[in-house]
Design a protein around this motif. Structure first.
Motif, PDB file in Angstrom:
ATOM      1  N   THR A  19      17.055 -31.065  38.292  1.00  0.00           N
ATOM      2  CA  THR A  19      17.567 -31.592  37.035  1.00  0.00           C
ATOM      3  C   THR A  19      18.983 -32.132  37.265  1.00  0.00           C
ATOM      4  OG1 THR A  19      18.585 -29.512  36.342  1.00  0.00           O
ATOM      5  CG2 THR A  19      16.255 -29.865  35.710  1.00  0.00           C
ATOM      6  N   ARG A  21      21.521 -31.287  35.622  1.00  0.00           N
ATOM      7  CA  ARG A  21      22.397 -30.106  35.560  1.00  0.00           C
ATOM      8  C   ARG A  21      22.445 -29.399  36.916  1.00  0.00           C
ATOM      9  NH1 ARG A  21      26.729 -28.287  33.974  1.00  0.00           N
ATOM     10  NH2 ARG A  21      26.313 -29.487  32.116  1.00  0.00           N
ATOM     11  N   ASP A  47      27.766 -34.499  33.946  1.00  0.00           N
ATOM     12  CA  ASP A  47      26.337 -34.819  33.961  1.00  0.00           C
ATOM     13  C   ASP A  47      26.102 -36.321  33.794  1.00  0.00           C
ATOM     14  OD1 ASP A  47      25.690 -32.141  34.247  1.00  0.00           O
ATOM     15  OD2 ASP A  47      25.067 -31.865  32.170  1.00  0.00           O
ATOM     16  N   GLU A  72      11.724 -39.734  37.887  1.00  0.00           N
ATOM     17  CA  GLU A  72      12.121 -38.672  36.982  1.00  0.00           C
ATOM     18  C   GLU A  72      10.866 -38.047  36.412  1.00  0.00           C
ATOM     19  OE1 GLU A  72      15.126 -37.819  33.266  1.00  0.00           O
ATOM     20  OE2 GLU A  72      14.517 -39.872  33.666  1.00  0.00           O
ATOM     21  N   GLU A  75      10.290 -31.952  35.135  1.00  0.00           N
ATOM     22  CA  GLU A  75      11.086 -30.880  35.730  1.00  0.00           C
ATOM     23  C   GLU A  75      12.308 -31.369  36.497  1.00  0.00           C
ATOM     24  OE1 GLU A  75       7.540 -31.978  37.995  1.00  0.00           O
ATOM     25  OE2 GLU A  75       7.523 -31.074  36.057  1.00  0.00           O
ATOM     26  N   GLY A  76      12.545 -32.673  36.550  1.00  0.00           N
ATOM     27  CA  GLY A  76      13.742 -33.183  37.210  1.00  0.00           C
ATOM     28  C   GLY A  76      13.482 -34.443  38.019  1.00  0.00           C
TER      29      GLY A  76
END
Length: 87
Positions: A19, A21, A47, A72, A75-76
């Motif tokens: 992700t 993050r 971010d 993308e 889940e990321g």
């Protein structure tokens, strides 16, 4: 060093999609280069900056006609073989 290359290195070495993050956290947590005395230049990366770097990388891969792409998923973000070469 630039944020796009650092993000690319993280994605390349990841065992799973990451992700934004997770990428930001990893980059912020990178240690200073004690050998050269260089501090972590991305210690305050946001971010939004990581997201922009990923979008730039995605476009570069498409423009260059690379054998892989940046996708993308729920889940990321993940590097994957271009769909045209998947067979």
């Amino acid at each position: 060093m630039n944020l796009t290359r650092v993000s690319e290195a993280l994605l390349f070495s990841a065992q799973k999609p990451l992700t934004i993050r997770e990428i930001t956290t990893a980059i912020r947590g990178a240690e200073d280069d004690l050998a050269s005395g260089t501090p972590n230049e991305f210690a305050r990366v946001r971010d939004a900056e990581v997201a922009a770097a990923l979008e730039q990388l995605k476009v570069e891969y498409i423009q260059q006609g690379r054998a892989f792409q940046l996708i993308e998923k729920t889940e990321g973000w993940q590097l994957a073989t271009d769909a045209d070469l998947a067979r």
